[in-house]
Write an enzyme that holds these catalytic residues in place. Structure first.
Site: not given
Ligand code: 3DU
Length: 213
Positions: A12, A62, A170-171, A175
């Site tokens: 992104d 999306k 980041a959120q 993992a």
């Protein structure tokens, strides 16, 4: 898409040069690159073709429209070299089926979203969205690494379909937790492309993933 590293880069970034830089540094640790509107709008749709020469590209558009529009979008993405697309399921089974037909089955359907707002509208219907993805013949679903227990719930609904899981780094998700809960691939964006050393960040994730497999 290879199933070796189990790591998908969410690219992104908003310039072609930055996209190339991050991919060059991290590509050895990736199975695929997921691109979304920020990069496609910044660099133009040819970026799909360029990146597809390096790795499999998942177009995370999306997609959420009527069947005919969904079909047209998928044809554009796949025609430019995308290996798979991501669509929404809330628009209904006919709209998802249009994607599945146009992308020859290579479709991932969003279920419960990973951000806090994902609990508002997507979480209450996520089980139904997963069932819809299965009924429509999709390849897999997108499920939240921020709530690994939901990955495990959704796995029971979809059986052997694939789960790709954003929300690591980041959120706040991990993992290893997402993989242990049943995810097939981890999706990471900022944890790699915002790192001062993207190669090191991707290698670290690859090692964490390797330990779980
Ligand atoms: O938080 P990150 O920077 O690692 O990026 C996560 C990517 O996954 C980003 O492209 C976002 O659009 C996508 N995504 C989610 O974060 C959550 C979802 O439920 C679905 C997709």
């Amino acid at each position: 898409m290879e199933k070796r590293r189990r790591l998908i880069l969410a690219l992104d970034v908003t310039s072609r040069a930055e996209a190339k830089r991050v991919v060059d540094l991290s590509k050895d640790y990736l199975d695929a690159i997921k691109i979304n509107w920020p990069l496609i709008l910044a660099a133009g749709p040819d970026i799909i073709t360029e990146l597809a020469e390096v790795k499999d590209v998942i177009c995370d558009l999306k997609i959420a429209d009527i069947p005919n529009t969904n079909r047209l979008i998928c044809e554009q993405a796949v025609g430019r070299g995308a290996s798979a697309v991501i669509c929404h399921g809330f628009v209904g089974e006919d709209s998802v089926k249009a994607c599945v037909e146009a992308a020859k089955g290579q479709v991932f359907v969003v279920t419960e979203m990973s951000h806090p707002g994902g609990k508002q509208f997507t979480a209450p219907v996520a089980d139904r969205l997963a069932a819809l993805a299965k009924a429509a013949g999709a390849r897999g679903i997108v499920a939240p690494a921020t709530r690994p227990e939901r990955i495990a719930d959704l796995r029971k609904i979809i059986g052997s379909m694939e789960i790709i899981s954003p929300g690591v780094g980041a959120q706040g998700g991990k993992a290893s937790d997402a993989l242990r809960a049943g995810a097939d691939y981890i999706i990471v964006g900022r944890g790699i492309y915002e790192s001062p050393d993207p190669a090191k960040a991707a290698r670290g994730l690859a090692e964490e993933i390797e330990e779980v497999l």
